[in-house]
Structure formats: structure tokens, C-alpha cells
Design a protein around this motif. Structure first.
Motif, short mmCIF file in Angstrom:
data_model
loop_
_atom_site.label_atom_id
_atom_site.label_comp_id
_atom_site.label_asym_id
_atom_site.label_seq_id
_atom_site.Cartn_x
_atom_site.Cartn_y
_atom_site.Cartn_z
N ARG A 141 -61.43 116.64 7.23
CA ARG A 141 -60.29 115.43 6.81
C ARG A 141 -60.56 115.27 5.39
NH1 ARG A 141 -58.72 109.71 10.11
NH2 ARG A 141 -56.48 109.90 9.42
N ASP A 152 -54.13 114.32 7.22
CA ASP A 152 -54.36 114.98 8.87
C ASP A 152 -55.77 115.41 9.16
OD1 ASP A 152 -51.68 114.29 8.77
OD2 ASP A 152 -51.23 116.22 8.59
N ILE A 154 -58.05 118.09 10.90
CA ILE A 154 -57.70 119.27 11.21
C ILE A 154 -58.92 120.31 11.89
CG2 ILE A 154 -57.65 121.67 10.00
CD1 ILE A 154 -56.37 119.86 7.38
N SER A 195 -61.74 128.71 3.26
CA SER A 195 -60.47 127.99 3.15
C SER A 195 -60.10 128.26 1.64
CB SER A 195 -60.64 126.52 3.68
OG SER A 195 -59.25 126.03 3.22
N ASP A 197 -57.17 126.29 0.63
CA ASP A 197 -56.19 125.75 0.41
C ASP A 197 -56.82 124.24 0.88
OD1 ASP A 197 -56.35 125.92 3.17
OD2 ASP A 197 -54.46 126.66 3.48
N ASP A 198 -57.90 123.91 0.34
CA ASP A 198 -58.50 122.54 0.65
C ASP A 198 -58.84 122.24 1.86
OD1 ASP A 198 -58.92 122.52 -2.12
OD2 ASP A 198 -57.44 121.05 -2.51
N LYS A 200 -56.89 123.18 4.65
CA LYS A 200 -55.75 123.40 5.65
C LYS A 200 -55.78 124.44 6.52
CE LYS A 200 -52.71 121.00 2.01
NZ LYS A 200 -53.55 120.91 1.13
N THR A 201 -56.10 125.47 6.13
CA THR A 201 -56.34 126.75 6.96
C THR A 201 -57.57 127.49 6.60
OG1 THR A 201 -55.13 127.90 5.43
CG2 THR A 201 -53.99 127.03 7.06
#
Length: 358
Positions: A141, A152, A154, A195, A197-198, A200-201
Motif C-alpha cells: 500500500r 488501495d 494491492i 514493479s 509503476d510504484d 500497482k502491477t
């Protein structure tokens, strides 16, 4: 060689007079403005209980004083362990994991009830937990504002006590153990994930091989951490459980896609956390759960080939319920290591720190 230096010890969070007085499994990081963040699992009743929350304390004076805890997560399940890293500016990421509900109502139930009989009434409520919130897993998070608000939750398939690292190119590398990512017929292995994208994926980069050692299985290997050297080499450290509390080392020279056969370092301690100091030395800390109980560090000056210097940060803990240390370098080159252990006069562990120098 055992090294001596000046040590300064203190508390980050200690709450001995509350029922929820058990704190454990911390990590630490520093943001670009010098603020320190210590994350941990707090407001617990016991080592294993239904109540753990992901907590965060902050320090703006180099770790001398700390804020009251911010509760980052309070899910239905026990939010255990806590990693924390800075992603740049005031952006920070926390990591944690939870056990699945069937583990609490099955394998762990007798342990929990025997440790604290009052937990029966709590566990009786577990079957009512919504299905989408009762499965175990590993999570991250992100906060964009130094922990004031959070994005959110994750989920990803691997876990490690101190979470991922930020590589020199800004991407995240998570060397972690698979956690409830498949059925029990397949062993949980150690995987490097990335990852860009910090958090996220996430995508899989590569897998660490099982050590070429008779009798060792994947269930012996847990809780890895990794450091990136200036030339891009990755050095991973792994907790090994077959022989009580030792550390194995593996390396990657292709960005985490392939890894060398893990080899034992002969260190009695667990689990590892490793950083590169501004001097170029590698500093690895770990807890010692054998007499004398406490927190220790080893230092390498040759890129992890040898570890000649050992520092005893603490050797005064009353039991082996301790450790999970993590280290951050302060502005003056000194080090701050956070960990959990029981303080003199207390019956449950608190989050503590030691300031020290190489």
C-alpha cells in the motif's frame, strides 16, 4: 572479528500497561527530507492472535523521538510483519501479510486458544468474515503524503518481512517467498518480482534455485532480503530453518532473472536485512535467537564475498522472541537499526532502536 563501538538504545513504541501490548516485526526507511518511518505489527495480544494492525511511527529528529503510531491497516485478519520503503519525496510504501482464515480455525486454533483462552469468542466470529476478506496473502500500500493518507491495497504472490527495494533506475525489486499463491501440492519458492509503476502491477523476473544440498527442501527457506550494488549485481540473503537460524546467500548479475545456488554463510541468526552504506560497505543485521539473545550485524567490505566484522548491537534480551532488525543510514553516516524485543521489566516485546557507527 567482533567489533565494539558506541551504542545508543531507545524505544519507538512501548505500551506495557495495555492488553494490546505486543509489538513485533519492524522495518525502517528515510524519505528525501530526512524523516524516518518505522513500520511494524502493533496493538497485538500475543505472538499469534487475531488483532495485529500495520502501524507506522515517524521521527523528524534522526530517531531520537518518535510519533504516536498511525494505523495503516486494520483488516479482519491478523496484519503481520511490516516492511516500509521510500519511493521518492514523501511517497512511502508499506508491506505486510495475513494468514488465511482456515489456518486460524484449523492448524493455529489450539495454539491461539491455549495461549489466550479469551480468543475463543473472537475466533467464533471468523466464519462471518466476508469471503473476499478472509483469504491470506501478501500486500502493499502506498502513501503519497508521508503516511497521512493511503491508496488501495494491492495483493501480490510473494512476501518478505522488509518488502521490496528501490533500484537505481527507480523500479522496485521484491525478492520474496511465495505465499498462498497456489494450492498446497506445489512448494512455495523464492521469486524475484519487479514493479515499474510504484507497486500497482508486478511481473516475475526469475526464481532462486533450491540449494544443492542433501536434505534441504523449500520449506526450510524463508524471509529473504536483497541489495543492489553499484555495478547492478544483486545480493540476496535468505533465512534457512533446517539448522536453527542461519543465513544463505545468492546473487544475480542479470537484474534478477537468474540466481546462483544459495550457499550458507555460517551465521547464527535470522532473518536478514541488508543495505549498502555510503562508504561502500554492506551492512547486514539479524536477530540472534540463541543465548545470548539479541541483535547483531555483520559487515562486508568486498561486495559480499566475505563478512569479517560482527557487531553485537544487543545481547540483553530475556528470550528469543525478538529480532527482524532493519537498518537505515542517517545523515552523518551513522546507522539506526530497529527491531523488536522484550525490555527489562516487561512481559511482552516493544519496538526499539539502536544507533551505532561502523
Amino acid at each position: 572479528m567482533e567489533k565494539r563501538t558506541a551504542f545508543e538504545h531507545g524505544f519507538i513504541h512501548r505500551n506495557p500497561n495495555s492488553f494490546f501490548r505486543y509489538d513485533g516485526w519492524p522495518s525502517v526507511c528515510k524519505d528525501d527530507e530526512g524523516t524516518l518511518y518505522a513500520a511494524y505489527s502493533g496493538f497485538r495480544a500475543r505472538h499469534i492472535c487475531p488483532f495485529g494492525k500495520t502501524c507506522l511511527c515517524k521521527s523528524t529528529d534522526g530517531g531520537t523521538t518518535w510519533s504516536a503510531p498511525i494505523v495503516v491497516n486494520d483488516t479482519w485478519l491478523d496484519d503481520r510483519d511490516a516492511g516500509v520503503i521510500c519511493l521518492g519525496g514523501k511517497k512511502i510504501m508499506v508491506t505486510w501479510f495475513t494468514h488465511p482464515i482456515d489456518l486460524y480455525l484449523g492448524k493455529l486454533k489450539n495454539h491461539i486458544v491455549n495461549d489466550w483462552p479469551g480468543s475463543v469468542s473472537v475466533l467464533e466470529q471468523y466464519p462471518t468474515i466476508p469471503e473476499d476478506q478472509n483469504r491470506g496473502g501478501s500486500f502493499v500500500r502506498v502513501s503519497e503524503d508521508g503516511g497521512a493518507t493511503w491508496g488501495d491495497i494491492i495483493q501480490l504472490p510473494v512476501s518478505a518481512p522488509h518488502g521490496p527495494i528501490v533500484r537505481r533506475d527507480g523500479s522496485l525489486l521484491y525478492l520474496g517467498k511465495e505465499m498462498w499463491a497456489h494450492d498446497e501440492s506445489t512448494p512455495d519458492v523464492i521469486i524475484a518480482m519487479e514493479s515499474r509503476d510504484d507497486g500497482k502491477t508486478w511481473t516475475e523476473l526469475g526464481r532462486v534455485p533450491l540449494p544443492d544440498e542433501e536434505g534441504i527442501i523449500w520449506n526450510h527457506l524463508h524471509e529473504p532480503h536483497v541489495v543492489e550494488l553499484p555495478d547492478g549485481k544483486l545480493i540476496g540473503m535468505i533465512r534457512q530453518e533446517r539448522s536453527f537460524g542461519t543465513i544463505y546467500q545468492t546473487e544475480s548479475t542479470d537484474g534478477g532473472r537468474t540466481w546462483t545456488n544459495p550457499v550458507p554463510l555460517g551465521i547464527h541468526g535470522l532473518p536478514p536485512h541488508i543495505i549498502e552504506h555510503s562508504s561502500g560497505a554492506l551492512v547486514m543485521v539479524f536477530g540472534r535467537r540463541e543465548v545470548p539473545f539479541g541483535e547483531r550485524a555483520v559487515v562486508s567490505y568486498d561486495g559480499g564475498r566475505t563478512w569479517p566484522d560482527e557487531y553485537i548491537l544487543r545481547d540483553d534480551a530475556p528470550s528469543g522472541d525478538l529480532g527482524y532488525p532493519a537498518t537505515v543510514e542517517l545523515a552523518d553516516g551513522s546507522l539506526l537499526t530497529v527491531y523488536y524485543q522484550i525490555a527489562q521489566g516487561d512481559s511482552f516485546p516493544s519496538i526499539q532502536y539502536t544507533k551505532w557507527t561502523l
